[in-house]
Design an enzyme around this catalytic site. Structure first.
Site, PDB file in Angstrom:
ATOM      1  CD  GLU A 102      -6.365  -5.237 103.731  1.00 47.83           C
ATOM      2  OE1 GLU A 102      -6.399  -5.630 102.889  1.00 47.83           O
ATOM      3  OE2 GLU A 102      -7.435  -5.054 104.353  1.00 47.83           O
TER       4      GLU A 102
ATOM      5  CE  LYS B   2      -9.227 -13.236 100.721  1.00 46.52           C
ATOM      6  NZ  LYS B   2     -10.536 -13.405 101.250  1.00 46.52           N
TER       7      LYS B   2
ATOM      8  CB  VAL C 231      -4.541  -8.827 107.631  1.00 45.02           C
ATOM      9  CG1 VAL C 231      -3.854  -8.495 109.020  1.00 45.02           C
ATOM     10  CG2 VAL C 231      -5.698  -7.554 107.608  1.00 45.02           C
TER      11      VAL C 231
ATOM     12  CG  ASP D 136     -13.439 -19.951 106.016  1.00 47.56           C
ATOM     13  OD1 ASP D 136     -12.285 -19.685 106.302  1.00 47.56           O
ATOM     14  OD2 ASP D 136     -13.922 -19.684 105.088  1.00 47.56           O
TER      15      ASP D 136
ATOM     16  CB  SER E  61      -8.957 -15.570 108.381  1.00 46.67           C
ATOM     17  OG  SER E  61      -7.910 -14.637 107.706  1.00 46.67           O
TER      18      SER E  61
ATOM     19  CG  ASP F 215      -6.142 -11.986 108.090  1.00 49.09           C
ATOM     20  OD1 ASP F 215      -5.453 -12.119 106.962  1.00 49.09           O
ATOM     21  OD2 ASP F 215      -7.186 -11.182 107.931  1.00 49.09           O
TER      22      ASP F 215
ATOM     23  CE  LYS G 111     -12.819  -9.034 107.282  1.00 42.72           C
ATOM     24  NZ  LYS G 111     -11.953  -9.435 106.101  1.00 42.72           N
TER      25      LYS G 111
HETATM   26  N1  PSU Z   1     -11.092  -5.394 105.750  1.00 47.70           N
HETATM   27  C1  PSU Z   1     -12.036  -4.895 104.921  1.00 47.70           C
HETATM   28  N2  PSU Z   1     -12.084  -5.457 103.877  1.00 47.70           N
HETATM   29  C2  PSU Z   1     -11.396  -6.357 103.328  1.00 47.70           C
HETATM   30  C3  PSU Z   1     -10.494  -7.099 103.982  1.00 47.70           C
HETATM   31  C4  PSU Z   1     -10.308  -6.554 105.267  1.00 47.70           C
HETATM   32  O1  PSU Z   1     -12.764  -3.892 105.301  1.00 47.70           O
HETATM   33  O2  PSU Z   1     -11.810  -6.969 102.252  1.00 47.70           O
HETATM   34  C5  PSU Z   1      -9.502  -8.305 103.637  1.00 47.70           C
HETATM   35  C6  PSU Z   1      -8.312  -8.199 104.506  1.00 47.70           C
HETATM   36  O3  PSU Z   1      -7.198  -8.166 103.432  1.00 47.70           O
HETATM   37  C7  PSU Z   1      -8.021  -9.508 105.253  1.00 47.70           C
HETATM   38  C8  PSU Z   1      -8.908 -10.438 104.349  1.00 47.70           C
HETATM   39  O4  PSU Z   1      -6.984 -10.162 105.613  1.00 47.70           O
HETATM   40  O5  PSU Z   1     -10.123  -9.718 104.008  1.00 47.70           O
HETATM   41  C9  PSU Z   1      -9.470 -11.890 104.884  1.00 47.70           C
HETATM   42  O6  PSU Z   1      -9.902 -12.543 104.147  1.00 47.70           O
HETATM   43  P1  PSU Z   1     -10.147 -14.424 104.637  1.00 47.70           P
HETATM   44  O7  PSU Z   1     -11.294 -14.186 105.778  1.00 47.70           O
HETATM   45  O8  PSU Z   1     -10.379 -14.936 103.225  1.00 47.70           O
HETATM   46  O9  PSU Z   1      -8.820 -14.553 105.278  1.00 47.70           O
HETATM   47 MN    MN Z   2     -11.145 -18.250 104.849  1.00 48.58          MN
END
Ligand code: PSU
Ligand code: MN
Length: 309
Positions: A27, A88, A108, A138, A140, A142, A159
């Protein structure tokens, strides 16, 4: 229009496409929004090398000038990382990026969507997205993608800035197995421990490959999440990182930071507050995941061939 109309096959793409060996999708939101520039360029290249050294071919996925790309040259990676305008890109942003002829790092969710379309079975990331702590709405994309894409995603857990119990509940509801690599516990990204259980522990890439091939051949449409704990030497103990995450989350709330901006804000703030210790941990776990993903991709190809004989 088929997806292929939107994919440009540059020399790098063709190299990836003509590979008969195992492929690992990487990714790129981590490149555009997750790590500091310009170090992130070398880092993306290191992840590709880690995949190659472990016996597979990296397929770094991104949007470049309104085209979906599977495999990037070094110059393209550098441009993607260095361009402030790089988006993004998650599911909802894919068409936007295409019609605006934009470039962007794929999350992802978007990476697995594209990888699945081009037949790649394994993807590596740092940590998957999940349910955010302070704002339960919120969630994701993902998680939605993992529920709906038959692919193996290697991560160091979700995370740590996230609500981990809710994230695991969501995965369970959506039928996504979470395999602990040499662990019974769901790792918490910077830390090896979380107090939460995985659905199954497996101790070798071969065993994971057998599981993944079985899961996929059943026709189940969910992904297989492989949770690979950060190496011990790079881990930040939970007691040390938790108060920092709490502080960063509070700041985000006070500053009304939400939506797409939230994850990058939290990752950067946690890094600042830990004197970049969390950043070093992030780098270590990304490489660790790229290696394991390559081993699993190789083992899946071997296991499948064995079954077909
Ligand atoms: N893992 C990391 N750093 C990141 C991400 C994952 O170590 O920046 C990214 C991935 O691309 C994941 C995204 O899909 O953050 C998720 O963002 P959000 O919570 O806005 O969906
Ligand atoms: Mn989000």
């Amino acid at each position: 229009m088929p997806l292929s109309d939107f994919v440009v096959f540059s020399p790098e793409d063709s190299r990836v496409r003509n590979q008969s060996g195992p492929l690992v999708a990487l990714e790129t939101t981590v490149v555009t929004h997750g790590l500091p520039y310009p170090e992130t360029i070398q880092f993306a290249l290191d992840m590709e090398s880690a995949v190659r050294h472990a016996g597979a071919t990296p397929a770094t996925i991104a949007l470049m000038d309104g085209k979906i790309r599977v495999g990037l040259s070094e110059a393209e990676l550098a441009r993607l990382a260095g361009d402030e305008a790089s988006m993004k890109v998650s599911h909802r942003d894919l068409a936007t990026a295409l019609i605006k002829r934009a470039s962007g790092g794929t999350t992802v969710a978007a990476t697995t969507f594209i990888a699945n379309k081009v037949g790649i079975k394994v993807c590596a990331t740092g940590g998957i997205g999940g349910v955010h702590k302070e704002s339960p709405f919120d969630v994701s994309t993902d998680l939605h993608a993992l529920a709906d894409t038959g692919i193996v995603v290697v991560c160091a857990g979700a995370k740590a800035i996230l609500d981990l119990p809710s994230t695991l509940e969501y995965l369970e509801t959506m039928g996504v197995p979470v395999i602990g690599f040499k662990t019974d516990e769901f790792p918490a990204f910077y830390s090896r421990e979380s107090g939460l259980k995985v659905s199954l522990r497996l101790d070798t890439p071969q065993a994971i490959a057998e599981f993944a091939n079985t899961h996929i051949s059943l026709g189940l449409r969910s992904a297989v999440v492989v949770a690979n704990p950060i190496p011990e030497t790079d881990a930040v103990p939970r007691a040390e990182i938790e108060p920092v995450i709490a502080k960063a989350s509070k700041e985000a709330l006070d500053k009304h930071i939400h939506g797409q901006a939230l994850t990058p804000f939290l990752l950067e703030r946690v890094s600042e507050l830990t004197g970049h210790k969390s950043m070093r941990a992030n780098l270590a776990l990304l490489l660790n995941n790229a290696r394991l993903a390559a081993q699993i991709a190789s083992a899946m190809a071997t296991h499948k061939n064995r079954r077909e004989i």
